[in-house]
Structure formats: C-alpha cells, structure tokens
Design a protein around this motif. Structure first.
Motif, PDB file in Angstrom:
ATOM      1  N   UNK A  45      10.992  23.885 -15.645  1.00 56.59           N
ATOM      2  CA  UNK A  45      11.006  25.095 -16.478  1.00 56.59           C
ATOM      3  C   UNK A  45      11.951  26.168 -15.927  1.00 56.59           C
ATOM      4  N   UNK A  46      12.386  25.994 -14.684  1.00 54.50           N
ATOM      5  CA  UNK A  46      13.263  26.973 -14.039  1.00 54.50           C
ATOM      6  C   UNK A  46      14.717  26.514 -13.948  1.00 54.50           C
ATOM      7  N   UNK A  47      15.007  25.354 -14.529  1.00 54.12           N
ATOM      8  CA  UNK A  47      16.370  24.817 -14.473  1.00 54.12           C
ATOM      9  C   UNK A  47      17.339  25.771 -15.164  1.00 54.12           C
ATOM     10  N   UNK A  48      18.412  26.154 -14.492  1.00 52.38           N
ATOM     11  CA  UNK A  48      19.418  27.000 -15.140  1.00 52.38           C
ATOM     12  C   UNK A  48      20.039  26.269 -16.328  1.00 52.38           C
ATOM     13  N   UNK A  49      20.211  26.967 -17.434  1.00 50.21           N
ATOM     14  CA  UNK A  49      20.754  26.336 -18.639  1.00 50.21           C
ATOM     15  C   UNK A  49      22.217  25.941 -18.476  1.00 50.21           C
ATOM     16  N   UNK A  50      22.920  26.567 -17.537  1.00 48.68           N
ATOM     17  CA  UNK A  50      24.334  26.265 -17.345  1.00 48.68           C
ATOM     18  C   UNK A  50      24.592  25.330 -16.163  1.00 48.68           C
ATOM     19  N   UNK A  51      23.566  24.649 -15.692  1.00 46.54           N
ATOM     20  CA  UNK A  51      23.710  23.756 -14.541  1.00 46.54           C
ATOM     21  C   UNK A  51      24.660  22.611 -14.860  1.00 46.54           C
ATOM     22  N   UNK A  52      25.608  22.377 -13.968  1.00 51.16           N
ATOM     23  CA  UNK A  52      26.545  21.263 -14.119  1.00 51.16           C
ATOM     24  C   UNK A  52      26.155  20.065 -13.257  1.00 51.16           C
ATOM     25  N   UNK A  53      25.538  20.336 -12.094  1.00 51.26           N
ATOM     26  CA  UNK A  53      25.269  19.264 -11.148  1.00 51.26           C
ATOM     27  C   UNK A  53      24.113  19.655 -10.231  1.00 51.26           C
ATOM     28  N   UNK A  54      23.215  18.698  -9.980  1.00 52.98           N
ATOM     29  CA  UNK A  54      22.123  18.881  -9.025  1.00 52.98           C
ATOM     30  C   UNK A  54      22.529  18.240  -7.711  1.00 52.98           C
ATOM     31  N   UNK A  55      22.376  18.989  -6.633  1.00 51.44           N
ATOM     32  CA  UNK A  55      22.689  18.467  -5.302  1.00 51.44           C
ATOM     33  C   UNK A  55      21.496  18.750  -4.391  1.00 51.44           C
ATOM     34  N   UNK A  56      20.880  17.696  -3.845  1.00 47.00           N
ATOM     35  CA  UNK A  56      19.761  17.915  -2.935  1.00 47.00           C
ATOM     36  C   UNK A  56      20.243  18.340  -1.548  1.00 47.00           C
ATOM     37  N   UNK A  70      14.787  10.877   1.456  1.00 42.22           N
ATOM     38  CA  UNK A  70      15.028  12.319   1.497  1.00 42.22           C
ATOM     39  C   UNK A  70      14.220  12.914   0.346  1.00 42.22           C
ATOM     40  N   UNK A  71      13.240  13.728   0.667  1.00 44.66           N
ATOM     41  CA  UNK A  71      12.360  14.283  -0.371  1.00 44.66           C
ATOM     42  C   UNK A  71      13.125  15.121  -1.393  1.00 44.66           C
ATOM     43  N   UNK A  72      14.142  15.862  -0.970  1.00 42.69           N
ATOM     44  CA  UNK A  72      14.930  16.665  -1.908  1.00 42.69           C
ATOM     45  C   UNK A  72      15.711  15.765  -2.866  1.00 42.69           C
ATOM     46  N   UNK A  73      16.185  14.629  -2.371  1.00 44.65           N
ATOM     47  CA  UNK A  73      16.906  13.690  -3.235  1.00 44.65           C
ATOM     48  C   UNK A  73      15.970  13.086  -4.275  1.00 44.65           C
ATOM     49  N   UNK A  74      14.745  12.776  -3.893  1.00 45.39           N
ATOM     50  CA  UNK A  74      13.770  12.250  -4.854  1.00 45.39           C
ATOM     51  C   UNK A  74      13.472  13.274  -5.946  1.00 45.39           C
ATOM     52  N   UNK A  84      18.664  15.675 -17.882  1.00 49.67           N
ATOM     53  CA  UNK A  84      19.952  15.126 -18.298  1.00 49.67           C
ATOM     54  C   UNK A  84      21.120  15.658 -17.488  1.00 49.67           C
ATOM     55  N   UNK A  85      20.855  16.534 -16.528  1.00 54.36           N
ATOM     56  CA  UNK A  85      21.899  17.067 -15.645  1.00 54.36           C
ATOM     57  C   UNK A  85      22.122  16.054 -14.530  1.00 54.36           C
ATOM     58  N   UNK A  86      23.361  15.654 -14.301  1.00 56.41           N
ATOM     59  CA  UNK A  86      23.597  14.654 -13.252  1.00 56.41           C
ATOM     60  C   UNK A  86      23.259  15.179 -11.863  1.00 56.41           C
ATOM     61  N   UNK A  87      22.915  14.253 -10.977  1.00 49.14           N
ATOM     62  CA  UNK A  87      22.690  14.610  -9.576  1.00 49.14           C
ATOM     63  C   UNK A  87      23.616  13.768  -8.710  1.00 49.14           C
ATOM     64  N   UNK A  88      23.966  14.304  -7.563  1.00 49.14           N
ATOM     65  CA  UNK A  88      24.825  13.586  -6.624  1.00 49.14           C
ATOM     66  C   UNK A  88      24.237  13.746  -5.236  1.00 49.14           C
ATOM     67  N   UNK A  89      23.748  12.650  -4.683  1.00 49.37           N
ATOM     68  CA  UNK A  89      23.092  12.702  -3.371  1.00 49.37           C
ATOM     69  C   UNK A  89      24.069  12.448  -2.224  1.00 49.37           C
TER      70      UNK A  89
END
Length: 175
Positions: A45-56, A70-74, A84-89
């Motif tokens: 619910x707190x995800x920024x609407x303009x997020x391009x990429x998630x990085x743990x 890595x708990x942050x990566x999970x 639907x925002x991509x993540x890169x670990x």
C-alpha cells in the motif's frame, strides 16, 4: 536538518514493536520464508506510484551463505510479483562484510557500512534517471539506507525511496 538523509524518503508498513519484531525474526533467523509475503502485502500500500525498479539491501555473500537467503530480496521479489515493478537483486552488492549492527549507535553504524556497497558493472545504464525503491526489513538509524542510496545516486538514480517492513521509532533497538 543539519545532516539530511541521502534518500528521498522512508515508508514503513509498521512501527517496530513486539509484533513487527516477531515477524522479522521469524523470517530472518527462523527460516519462515512466508513471512516475506506477509511483509510485502503490508508494504504494498506504500509503493510509490512512479517506482521504476525495486532493489533490496544486499547481504554480504558470507551472510547470505550462512542464512541461506537475503530477507530483503525475498520481500522485493514478493513486492515485484504483486506490483508488477521489476526487481533486481544483483545490481547493488555488499562488497565488504560488516558486523551485526545491533548495539551500535548511529555513528558506529555509519562507520560500519562505509564503503560496504558497490554497483554491478552494468548498473549505470539501468539506473540512469530512474526512481529506485530500496527494500529492507527494518529501518533503524538510516546508516545502511544512506550508504546504499549514495551508491545508487552516484550510479545515476534520480530518486531513491526506502520502503521497509518496520521502522524503529525513538530509542527502540532492532535485532
């Protein structure tokens, strides 16, 4: 503020307390991997609407090896599936083993993570002009988030917003 944070804001699903601590410890040290999905649902619910990429926030390879994950990566992977925002670990790496930060004050934490993070060789092309959401389980003093943010911004990120499960308020200490 005399020393503003390097990042562009912190968003936390819950305040750090007994319940938040219990969930974080079950994931981190109890191997209850499903807790990452629970955390991500609350964080969604707190995800920024303009997020391009998630990085743990990365762990050092020896800590990942001993813990098995890595708990942050999970959490980032779960958020990526939900949003639907991509993540890169692999983009941000912890290149220096750091001590466990529990018990260190803000200056000690900052010193411990200084020089601990670096970017993958191809990172600048990926980061350029992007809004990055840095994912972590618990935000305590901000030392880790600031160290990561500095590296990401030097690599070309336009904005870095920290999104975490729990934020320590006042003088509570995170494990």
């Amino acid at each position: 503020m005399a020393a503003p944070p390097a990042h562009d804001g912190v968003r936390a699903a819950v305040a750090y307390g007994d319940v938040a601590r219990g969930v974080a410890l079950k994931l981190k040290y109890g191997g209850r991997l499903g807790c990452a999905d629970t955390m991500a649902r609350a964080m969604m619910r707190l995800m920024p609407s303009d997020a391009d990429l998630l990085i743990p926030v990365p762990l050092h390879r020896w800590r990942t090896w001993s813990r098995g994950f890595n708990q942050a990566a999970l959490i980032a992977r779960s958020l990526s599936r939900a949003s639907g925002t991509p993540s890169d670990v692999e983009l941000l790496r912890r290149v220096k083993a750091t001590p466990i930060l529990r018990g260190l004050g803000p200056k000690g934490r900052a010193k411990a993570v200084s020089g601990a993070f670096a970017l993958a060789p191809d990172a600048q092309a990926i980061l350029r002009g992007k809004t990055i959401v840095l994912i972590d389980d618990v935000h305590t003093s901000g030392a880790t988030a600031n160290a990561c943010t500095r590296v990401l911004k030097r690599g070309g990120a336009a904005r870095v917003i920290l999104l975490c499960w729990a934020r320590v308020l006042h003088d509570a200490e995170a494990d």
